[in-house]
Design an enzyme around this catalytic site. Structure first.
Site, PDB file in Angstrom:
ATOM      1  N   HIS A 126       0.961  -1.162  -0.070  1.00 46.68           N
ATOM      2  CA  HIS A 126      -0.343   0.135   0.192  1.00 46.68           C
ATOM      3  C   HIS A 126       1.245   1.525   0.187  1.00 46.68           C
ATOM      4  CE1 HIS A 126       0.773   0.445   3.987  1.00 46.68           C
ATOM      5  NE2 HIS A 126       0.773  -0.536   5.067  1.00 46.68           N
ATOM      6  N   ASP A 127       0.505   2.377  -0.243  1.00 46.58           N
ATOM      7  CA  ASP A 127       0.720   3.471  -0.806  1.00 46.58           C
ATOM      8  C   ASP A 127       2.365   4.192  -1.239  1.00 46.58           C
ATOM      9  OD1 ASP A 127      -1.266   5.229   0.384  1.00 46.58           O
ATOM     10  OD2 ASP A 127      -0.824   3.787   2.382  1.00 46.58           O
ATOM     11  N   GLY A 144       5.064  -0.971   2.647  1.00 48.41           N
ATOM     12  CA  GLY A 144       4.645  -0.120   2.452  1.00 48.41           C
ATOM     13  C   GLY A 144       4.610   1.424   2.460  1.00 48.41           C
TER      14      GLY A 144
END
Length: 258
Positions: A126-127, A144
């Site tokens: 994520h991200d 992340g």
């Protein structure tokens, strides 16, 4: 959906998915609502694309890749956020078997640029923000919020800890575990990864001028080979007239990084 796309009878494509011309959706693929796929992109078979995902043009996605899965975090991002969490992938990427790329945890999308090769079994969490022209070998793990700049190459089974940055044209050797930021233009190796050399091969393949490579060699020697001198102190003394040396100095001094 557009009528110009080729969708295999065994594929499941949500009526609210948006497929451009010449998209190919192969056997047993699943494409959810909120997915947008650009012209010429191919989902070969058994591919899952779910969530708010934008796929650009002429990408090739191989079997068992999962794009847009929920973030692998302990908190329930979906329940605790009203923001639109998403994934954006550019053009002309090749994503091989069993690659996983997760949605973001905020309105800022997990992002992959263009002309990248993600080999089998790698994970983009994520991200993550990845640039273009990167090669991510088998089994690489990006945690992340990692930032990967353009022209980076990862060897197999390497990993990057959360919130780290890998600079442009860096080479992360096979099995390297990066717990610190990786400066641009260098080779890092080991557990924990340390700077070993200038990535001359990568710079040459990228087409960096010979004069700039020569300046980078001098800068690398001065910044990384001197004893009893901190990187930041050495960086402040370097001649920044060459654009690539200036980029190296910016990274070492933390200038311009978010």
């Amino acid at each position: 959906m557009t009528k110009c796309s080729s969708i295999h009878p065994t594929a499941i494509v949500d009526a609210h998915a948006e497929l451009a011309d010449d998209v190919v959706v192969g056997p047993y693929c699943v494409v959810g609502a909120g997915v947008r796929v650009g012209r010429g992109t191919e989902l070969l078979s058994h591919v899952v694309v779910t969530g708010i995902v934008t796929l650009g043009e002429c990408n090739v996605i191989h079997p068992f890749a999962v794009l847009g899965g929920e973030p692998q975090i302990r908190k329930n991002a979906k329940a605790n956020s009203t923001e639109q969490r998403s994934l954006t992938i550019g053009d002309n990427n090749v994503i091989r078997e069993s690659v996983t790329v997760n949605l973001s945890t905020s309105e800022r999308a997990t992002t992959i640029g263009s002309h990248n090769l993600l080999m089998a079994g790698c994970h983009v969490a994520h991200d993550v923000v990845m640039g273009s022209h990167c090669v991510v070998a088998n089994g690489v793990q990006l945690a992340g919020h990692v930032v990967v700049e353009n022209w980076v190459t990862f060897g197999g089974l390497s990993g990057v800890a959360q919130l780290r940055r890998v600079g442009q044209s860096a080479f992360v050797a096979a099995g390297a575990m990066c717990e610190r930021n990786v400066p641009p233009f260098v080779i890092v190796q080991g557990d924990r990864a340390r700077v070993r050399a200038l990535n001359v091969v990568g710079l040459t393949r990228r087409g960096v001028p010979h004069a700039s490579i020569a300046q980078l060699k001098k800068a690398f020697s001065y910044a990384f080979m001197r004893k009893n001198t901190s990187l930041s102190a050495a960086a402040r003394e370097l001649d920044r007239s060459d654009a690539y040396v200036d980029a190296l100095v910016c990274a070492l001094l933390g200038e311009g990084n978010e």
